[in-house]
Design a protein around this motif. Structure first.
Motif, short mmCIF file in Angstrom:
data_model
loop_
_atom_site.label_atom_id
_atom_site.label_comp_id
_atom_site.label_asym_id
_atom_site.label_seq_id
_atom_site.Cartn_x
_atom_site.Cartn_y
_atom_site.Cartn_z
N ILE A 10 12.59 -1.84 -6.96
CA ILE A 10 11.45 -1.07 -7.43
C ILE A 10 11.42 -1.06 -8.95
CG2 ILE A 10 10.29 1.17 -7.36
CD1 ILE A 10 11.87 1.76 -4.78
N LYS A 11 10.49 -1.80 -9.52
CA LYS A 11 10.31 -1.86 -10.98
C LYS A 11 9.20 -0.88 -11.35
CE LYS A 11 13.19 -5.40 -11.07
NZ LYS A 11 14.56 -5.28 -11.60
N GLU A 12 9.57 0.38 -11.58
CA GLU A 12 8.58 1.44 -11.76
C GLU A 12 7.66 1.22 -12.96
OE1 GLU A 12 9.87 5.44 -11.46
OE2 GLU A 12 11.31 5.06 -9.85
N ASP A 13 8.18 0.61 -14.02
CA ASP A 13 7.37 0.42 -15.22
C ASP A 13 6.28 -0.64 -15.02
OD1 ASP A 13 9.35 -1.50 -14.95
OD2 ASP A 13 9.52 -1.86 -17.11
N GLN A 14 6.34 -1.38 -13.92
CA GLN A 14 5.37 -2.44 -13.67
C GLN A 14 4.39 -2.07 -12.55
OE1 GLN A 14 7.62 -6.00 -12.84
NE2 GLN A 14 8.92 -5.78 -14.64
N LEU A 15 4.51 -0.86 -11.99
CA LEU A 15 3.73 -0.50 -10.81
C LEU A 15 2.93 0.77 -11.02
CD1 LEU A 15 6.59 -1.02 -8.17
CD2 LEU A 15 4.76 -2.63 -8.68
N SER A 16 1.84 0.90 -10.26
CA SER A 16 1.09 2.15 -10.25
C SER A 16 1.81 3.15 -9.36
CB SER A 16 -0.33 1.91 -9.70
OG SER A 16 -0.27 1.56 -8.33
N MET A 17 1.37 4.45 -9.41
CA MET A 17 2.02 5.49 -8.62
C MET A 17 1.90 5.20 -7.13
SD MET A 17 3.85 8.12 -8.86
CE MET A 17 4.56 9.16 -7.58
N VAL A 18 0.74 4.71 -6.70
CA VAL A 18 0.54 4.39 -5.28
C VAL A 18 1.49 3.28 -4.85
CG1 VAL A 18 -1.09 3.49 -3.57
CG2 VAL A 18 -1.86 5.16 -5.28
N GLY A 75 3.37 3.38 8.38
CA GLY A 75 2.57 4.40 7.71
C GLY A 75 2.49 4.19 6.21
N PHE A 76 3.62 3.88 5.58
CA PHE A 76 3.63 3.66 4.13
C PHE A 76 2.82 2.42 3.75
CE2 PHE A 76 7.35 6.56 3.92
CZ PHE A 76 6.93 7.33 2.87
N LYS A 77 2.90 1.38 4.58
CA LYS A 77 2.12 0.17 4.31
C LYS A 77 0.62 0.46 4.42
CE LYS A 77 3.48 -3.40 3.59
NZ LYS A 77 3.80 -4.06 2.29
N LEU A 78 0.24 1.23 5.45
CA LEU A 78 -1.18 1.56 5.62
C LEU A 78 -1.66 2.53 4.55
CD1 LEU A 78 -1.30 2.01 9.51
CD2 LEU A 78 -2.29 0.13 8.19
N ALA A 79 -0.80 3.51 4.19
CA ALA A 79 -1.18 4.50 3.17
C ALA A 79 -1.36 3.84 1.80
CB ALA A 79 -0.12 5.60 3.09
N GLY A 80 -0.68 2.72 1.59
CA GLY A 80 -0.77 2.04 0.30
C GLY A 80 -2.02 1.19 0.13
N LYS A 81 -2.81 1.06 1.20
CA LYS A 81 -4.04 0.27 1.11
C LYS A 81 -5.01 0.91 0.12
CE LYS A 81 -6.00 -1.11 4.86
NZ LYS A 81 -6.61 -1.08 6.22
N HIS A 87 -13.64 3.99 3.48
CA HIS A 87 -12.64 5.02 3.18
C HIS A 87 -12.52 5.15 1.65
CE1 HIS A 87 -11.53 3.12 7.06
NE2 HIS A 87 -11.40 4.37 7.44
N PRO A 88 -13.55 5.75 1.03
CA PRO A 88 -13.57 5.82 -0.44
C PRO A 88 -12.45 6.66 -1.04
CG PRO A 88 -15.28 7.21 0.51
CD PRO A 88 -14.72 6.40 1.64
N TYR A 89 -11.80 7.52 -0.24
CA TYR A 89 -10.71 8.35 -0.74
C TYR A 89 -9.34 7.75 -0.43
CZ TYR A 89 -14.44 11.77 -1.30
OH TYR A 89 -15.60 12.39 -1.66
N GLY A 90 -9.32 6.50 0.00
CA GLY A 90 -8.05 5.84 0.26
C GLY A 90 -7.55 6.09 1.67
#
Length: 385
Positions: A10-18, A75-81, A87-90
């Motif tokens: 996990i390279k946090e500095d290269q990724l968004s929060m989602v 669930g995490f894979k689907l939630a990350g879509k 689904h305008p709110y993600g």
């Protein structure tokens, strides 16, 4: 070990929060699946060998844990879509749906084990004490403690109810496995159906844990009251801006972790330059969104600050409201002068008790004592926090 793995994957500095949420969720789910299958193998083999229903039930519990981890991974894979046209709110609430599945599975396993353990009390089976089985249970406890640690740590890092629930379930497994050890050792000293009794107690404990998780997930899906400390922190931050004189009608909508929306009304001087006020509101929206990781929309309410009559009447109305109930408050107070001067304001009530008519009558009666020519236009609001 988990810290090392998270640094590698996990390279946090290269990724968004989602994206960070998804990475942590996937890593924790994969590690949990592997660890649970190891525990399943140990407990089913040695539970069968020593004829222990508590150990076998514990093994099946770990098998259900592995299934729930697979559900978490999905669930995490689907939630990350990303949001789409439909689904305008993600898709963040997939994580809550996963939590529902996990809790239902925990309750089912607990109920199954309860039936099996009850039968063991009615028809006891002698346990065959085994040192290797005892060692296997000790290893399982150490694995589950490790799982509890990394799931809880990651759950706090990304504010994930699903990972925190998985962590609590791992801690439950530590307790149930310890109970299995007590039953195994106790079989050397008594013919009492200790294995079945402990199995019943542990089954009830597992079911209670599943119910607690289920209740939390249902609250998240229905829309629960936001955290009071966060509300206070947001309010304090908003009131620290020059030119902001009041905060009200705050609402937080939760569409899943990382997909929260804040709507709030801010009071400004009605004599302010509109372009400057609009620029201030825009900058506040941006600051709050970044600081609290919440999409922010602000409604601007102009209020009269320099009219003596307005200020005097507002003070009098505030005293009347406090006299009726010190928990009540008013906002958006303004007057429209004329033959019958209108007092227009909102009253914030602490709960949905359905007593607006009674309160309305009291307020208007008290205001008529000031001057019966005053007309009141009152709207009633409720706090959403």
């Amino acid at each position: 070990m988990f810290t090392l793995l998270s640094r590698i994957f996990i390279k946090e500095d290269q990724l968004s929060m989602v994206e960070i949420r998804e990475k942590y969720g996937v890593l924790c789910s994969i590690l949990s699946i592997i660890a649970n299958f190891i525990c399943v193998a140990f407990k089913l083999v040695f539970g069968t060998f020593v004829h222990s229903s508590a150990i076998i039930a514990d093994g099946y519990n770990n098998l259900s844990d592995a299934a729930s981890n697979i559900a978490s991974l999905t669930g995490f894979k689907l939630a990350g879509k990303k949001p789409d046209a439909h689904h305008p709110y993600g898709h963040g609430r997939y994580e809550y749906l996963t939590g529902l599945f996990i809790s239902a599975l925990i309750i089912y396993v607990g109920a199954t084990c309860l039936i099996e353990s009850s039968l063991k009390i009615i028809n006891p089976v002698k346990l065959n004490f085994s040192i290797p089985a005892l060692i296997a249970l000790c290893v399982s406890i150490m694995i589950k403690l490790w799982m509890y640690t990394f799931n809880t740590k990651a759950g706090h890092i990304i504010s994930s109810e699903t990972l925190l629930a998985t962590g609590r379930d791992s801690l439950n497994d530590v307790i149930t496995t310890f109970g299995s050890m007590v039953a195994l050792v106790g079989s050397c000293f008594t013919t009492f159906p200790l294995d079945g009794l402990i199995g019943v107690l542990l089954s009830l404990f597992v079911m209670k844990s599943g119910w607690d998780i289920l209740r939390d997930m249902i609250d998240n899906l229905l829309g629960k009251v936001p955290d009071k400390e966060e509300i206070n922190a947001i309010t304090k931050t908003l009131m620290n801006y020059d030119g902001i004189y009041g905060v009200h009608d705050m609402m937080i909508h939760d569409y899943g972790p990382g997909r929260r929306y804040l709507i709030v009304h801010l009071e400004i001087d009605s004599e302010s330059d509109m372009l400057e006020a609009h620029d201030l509101i825009d900058s506040i929206e941006k600051d709050i969104s970044e600081k609290f990781q919440i999409f922010t929309t602000i409604h601007m309410d102009p209020i009269q600050l320099h009219d003596p009559l307005t200020n005097r009447l507002k003070d009098q109305v505030e005293q009347i409201i406090a006299k009726i109930d010190e928990r009540y408050s008013i906002h958006d107070f303004r007057i429209v002068k004329g033959t019958h001067t209108k007092l227009i304001f909102d009253v914030l009530l602490p709960d949905h008790n359905g007593s607006e008519k009674e309160i309305d009558k009291k307020i208007k009666t008290e205001i008529s004592h000031i001057d019966d020519a005053y007309e009141c236009v009152i709207a009633y609001d409720y706090a959403y926090y």
